[in-house]
Design a protein around this motif. Structure first.
Motif, mmCIF file in Angstrom:
data_model
loop_
_atom_site.group_PDB
_atom_site.id
_atom_site.type_symbol
_atom_site.label_atom_id
_atom_site.label_comp_id
_atom_site.label_asym_id
_atom_site.label_seq_id
_atom_site.Cartn_x
_atom_site.Cartn_y
_atom_site.Cartn_z
ATOM 1 N N ASN A 157 0.812 -1.212 0.000
ATOM 2 C CA ASN A 157 0.000 0.000 0.000
ATOM 3 C C ASN A 157 0.853 1.273 0.000
ATOM 4 O O ASN A 157 0.485 2.285 -0.615
ATOM 5 N N ILE A 185 -14.376 -2.593 -9.819
ATOM 6 C CA ILE A 185 -13.338 -1.751 -10.425
ATOM 7 C C ILE A 185 -13.854 -1.255 -11.765
ATOM 8 O O ILE A 185 -14.131 -2.062 -12.665
ATOM 9 N N GLY A 196 -9.285 2.230 0.833
ATOM 10 C CA GLY A 196 -10.632 1.701 0.629
ATOM 11 C C GLY A 196 -10.864 0.429 1.417
ATOM 12 O O GLY A 196 -9.976 -0.433 1.492
ATOM 13 N N TYR A 234 -7.984 5.857 -8.657
ATOM 14 C CA TYR A 234 -8.141 4.583 -7.948
ATOM 15 C C TYR A 234 -6.983 4.289 -6.987
ATOM 16 O O TYR A 234 -7.125 3.504 -6.059
ATOM 17 N N ASP A 246 -12.437 -2.298 0.904
ATOM 18 C CA ASP A 246 -12.322 -3.566 0.194
ATOM 19 C C ASP A 246 -11.081 -3.635 -0.688
ATOM 20 O O ASP A 246 -10.965 -4.513 -1.546
ATOM 21 N N SER A 247 -10.156 -2.713 -0.472
ATOM 22 C CA SER A 247 -8.889 -2.773 -1.203
ATOM 23 C C SER A 247 -8.067 -3.950 -0.699
ATOM 24 O O SER A 247 -7.895 -4.114 0.515
ATOM 25 N N TRP A 283 -17.437 4.108 -4.469
ATOM 26 C CA TRP A 283 -16.496 3.667 -3.442
ATOM 27 C C TRP A 283 -17.147 3.584 -2.063
ATOM 28 O O TRP A 283 -16.601 2.975 -1.152
ATOM 29 N N THR A 294 -6.779 -5.356 -10.825
ATOM 30 C CA THR A 294 -6.199 -4.251 -10.054
ATOM 31 C C THR A 294 -4.836 -3.885 -10.632
ATOM 32 O O THR A 294 -4.520 -2.702 -10.826
ATOM 33 N N TYR A 331 -8.207 4.759 -3.513
ATOM 34 C CA TYR A 331 -9.015 3.656 -2.985
ATOM 35 C C TYR A 331 -8.113 2.491 -2.580
ATOM 36 O O TYR A 331 -8.328 1.864 -1.529
ATOM 37 N N LEU A 332 -7.104 2.202 -3.375
ATOM 38 C CA LEU A 332 -6.185 1.116 -3.022
ATOM 39 C C LEU A 332 -5.470 1.408 -1.711
ATOM 40 O O LEU A 332 -5.163 0.494 -0.936
ATOM 41 N N TRP A 333 -5.236 2.685 -1.435
ATOM 42 C CA TRP A 333 -4.544 3.095 -0.209
ATOM 43 C C TRP A 333 -5.437 2.935 1.019
ATOM 44 O O TRP A 333 -4.983 2.458 2.051
ATOM 45 N N ASN A 342 -8.010 -3.204 3.335
ATOM 46 C CA ASN A 342 -8.927 -4.190 3.905
ATOM 47 C C ASN A 342 -9.227 -3.935 5.387
ATOM 48 O O ASN A 342 -9.123 -4.826 6.220
#
Length: 660
Positions: free
Chosen positions: A231, A437, A481, A474, A483-484, A333, A451, A477-479, A488
């Protein structure tokens, strides 16, 4: 082997291409013999590291000592033949040859005698670490200047009476021609290189520590490595791609830990505009909650501490605004609840979350308009423009992001091991969770693959503009989110930790993966979804530090899952009780090496101090694993079959040999 005419005609074009590399029956036959022999060599040693977080000195030392493996080799080879101090000196010479040679030459009275003894010892160590490789592979790892000489010494022994004089003359001539120092350095580097066949980095090179850029420089030159993005790596990739929220997070993190070395010295990011803006905007604000977290040994004067706190607050406010703007833009999101500036009663210093009112630590927000709390001021917009430019023109950052893209991915499967940084999103019952996504839903392997493709889209010049814009967004969101696969958790409580007094609001509930990862059936379900084969298959990841001092075991799900984040970063040492793990996978099985804190390279050179490491056997194989038991073995068997088909085409006249 049965080869049909149909197959030959179908593959004749490929066979013609293959014949360019092996133009005769003799060439193809020789390669088959070579590959068959390689299959029966011991498996190469793999090292797995995670969550380095800029701790470059400890990382480099672990590479140099091969997680303690070189020290073990020296002890095995020399046993009682050498005193402990001599073995320690030899190890230090292998780790830091240039620096150690300077110390030796300033103290040694008979340097030629020392050279003679030391060269023989180094050759002995080099011979041992190279024994599991073919001569061809060893040759490729040798420096061109000394390739022939080293190869001769590795394959000739002084125990052979007929060759004793030959070997001794080679060593004497190296010394008499003044090449001893260069030769020692070359041998030491070859030993380091051959001690680790493949290096796996399970994410998070960046943030917290002072030298992420130095780690990236080291990896750039390393012979064989891969990375599964973490991340924090994604945050830097997003910052470079043009995501303002990611860029603000990167800067905020650097200021939080009082570490601007990677930004300023590593990548030449200009922090003067931020400092100027912060001093003017927060000149009457004590910024108490933004005082940097620094080690007791890291001296920082009061003026610098205060300026850092001002800059820290300035970029944090901008970060929360830019994040909120993206949450507004991407309602899919489901993160609008994190637009917390909208929940503040600015007159009374109260923030309302989920219907509960919380008292704020401070209530000084000179750049926030309560009617439009997530709008940037003109000055903040101008500052972002300057910072964005500074990131975009950094050639070194550009190079390192390309390195991450070239060597990296979201997940990988190596030798029946599934590698990823953090998690695979799961439902409460342990089934794979679908995550959206760009309008489509994926889970498990497809989620990771798409991803990764979305990340790469952000850097492609010819991408569809709408999809590229989404890809850049995005990264946030990966950082953070929920459900990333790289986060998580229910939320990232950065805002709460800065501004709310109630510590109960700081809790970040972990996702189902972290709740269920000790369940063997769940791990098997994940391994099946990623099509990981083999009797002894594993999941290996990092991300969440293992609290060793509290008795937590890094081996979970009856050995199916290994968590190897042991806290490389100094910020975690008090939390984990150790200073990182290396998982070592050699021909006899898995060993987990637990590291104590590393003092410094200077201490290692002058005092011979090494990282004190404890080895725990995780899983031992019933037989010594060979190359044929690995993914490389599968590749070689395919090559052998292709070469046998080439022989068939030669012998039956489908393709003519190309003799000189």
């Amino acid at each position: 082997m049965t080869t049909t005419k149909y197959n030959i005609e179908k593959d004749v074009r490929y066979m013609q291409l293959l014949s360019q590399s092996f133009p005769t029956i003799a060439d193809a036959s020789t390669e088959i013999i070579n590959l068959e022999a390689i299959l029966n060599l011991p498996k190469g040693t793999e090292h797995f590291l995670a969550d380095l977080h800029g701790e470059y000195e400890a990382f480099q030392h672990v590479l140099k000592n091969a997680s303690g493996n070189i020290k073990r080799k020296v002890n095995e080879l020399f046993g009682n033949e050498l005193r402990e101090i001599e073995k320690k000196e030899l190890c230090t010479l292998i780790y830091y040859p240039e620096q150690k040679l300077e110390l030796v030459k300033s103290a040694e009275k008979d340097i030629n005698d020392w050279y003679h003894i030391t060269l023989h010892r180094l050759v002995k160590v080099c011979r041992d670490v190279s024994s599991k490789y073919t001569r061809s592979k060893v040759r490729k790892s040798l420096p061109s200047d000394f390739s022939y000489i080293i190869e001769e010494l590795l394959h000739e022994h002084t125990e052979d009476i007929d060759k004793t004089a030959y070997v001794n003359v080679i060593v004497d001539t190296i010394i008499s021609t003044g090449r001893a120092d260069d030769f020692i350095i070359a041998l030491a580097n070859v030993i380091q290189r051959l001690s680790i066949d493949q290096l796996h980095i399970l994410g998070d090179v960046y943030d917290r520590g002072p030298g992420a850029h130095i780690i990236m420089d080291t990896l750039d030159k390393y012979h064989s490595w891969d990375i599964q993005w973490g991340n924090h790596d994604i945050l830097w990739m997003g910052a470079f791609a043009g995501n303002d929220a990611c860029m603000c997070n990167v800067i905020r993190m650097s200021l939080r830990y009082g570490n601007l070395a990677t930004l300023e010295e590593g990548y030449g990011i200009n922090m003067v505009p931020l400092a100027t803006f912060a001093m003017e905007t927060y000149k009457d604000d004590p910024c108490t909650e933004f005082v940097p977290k620094v080690e007791k040994n890291d001296k920082i004067d009061e003026k610098t501490r205060y300026l850092t706190a001002q800059m820290h607050k300035a970029i944090s406010i901008i970060q929360f605004k830019t994040e909120a703007q993206l949450y507004e833009k991407h309602s899919e999101w489901e993160m609008k609840d994190r637009e917390l500036f909208k929940n503040i009663d600015y007159e009374n210093g109260i923030c309302t979350i989920d219907g509960h009112e919380y008292e704020m630590v401070s209530n000084n927000f000179p750049t926030i308009n309560p009617k439009h709390p997530i709008a940037l001021t003109e000055e903040e917009n101008l500052l972002l423009k300057k910072l964005r430019h500074s990131f975009s023109v950094s050639e070194k950052l550009h190079k390192h992001i390309n390195t991450l893209l070239g060597h990296g991915c979201m997940y990988a499967v190596y030798n029946s091991n599934l590698l990823f940084h953090a998690s695979v999103p799961l439902n409460e019952d342990g089934t794979l969770k679908e995550v959206e996504i760009y309008g489509k839903k994926y889970n498990g392997k497809e989620l990771m693959q798409n991803t990764g493709m979305m990340i790469r889209t952000a850097f492609q010049v010819d991408s569809d503009s709408d999809e590229k814009d989404y890809a850049i967004d995005y990264f946030l969101y990966l950082w953070c989110g929920k459900d990333s696969p790289l986060f998580n958790k229910s939320k990232m409580a950065t805002f709460e930790r800065y501004f709310l007094k109630d510590e109960g609001t700081y809790k970040e509930e972990k996702g189902n993966y972290f709740k269920l990862r000790d369940n063997e059936d769940v791990c098997d379900r994940i391994l099946d979804a990623f099509e990981v084969k083999g009797v002894n298959r594993h999941i290996i990841n990092g991300h969440v530090p293992v609290h060793v001092m509290n008795g937590e075991n890094p081996i979970k799900a009856n050995g199916k899952l290994m968590v190897i984040d042991g806290g490389f970063s100094k910020a975690y040492h008090n939390e984990t009780g150790i200073a990182g793990y290396t998982l070592v996978y050699h021909s006899r099985g898995f060993q987990l090496v637990q590291h104590a804190p590393f003092t410094s390279a200077a201490d290692a050179i002058k005092k011979g101090t090494d990282i004190r490491s404890t080895t725990m056997i995780v899983e031992m194989s019933s037989h010594r694993m060979l190359v044929e038991d690995t993914d490389k073995g599968d590749e070689l068997r395919t090559q052998i079959e292709d070469l046998k088909e080439l022989l068939y085409t030669y012998r039956h006249g489908f393709i003519k040999e190309k003799r000189n």
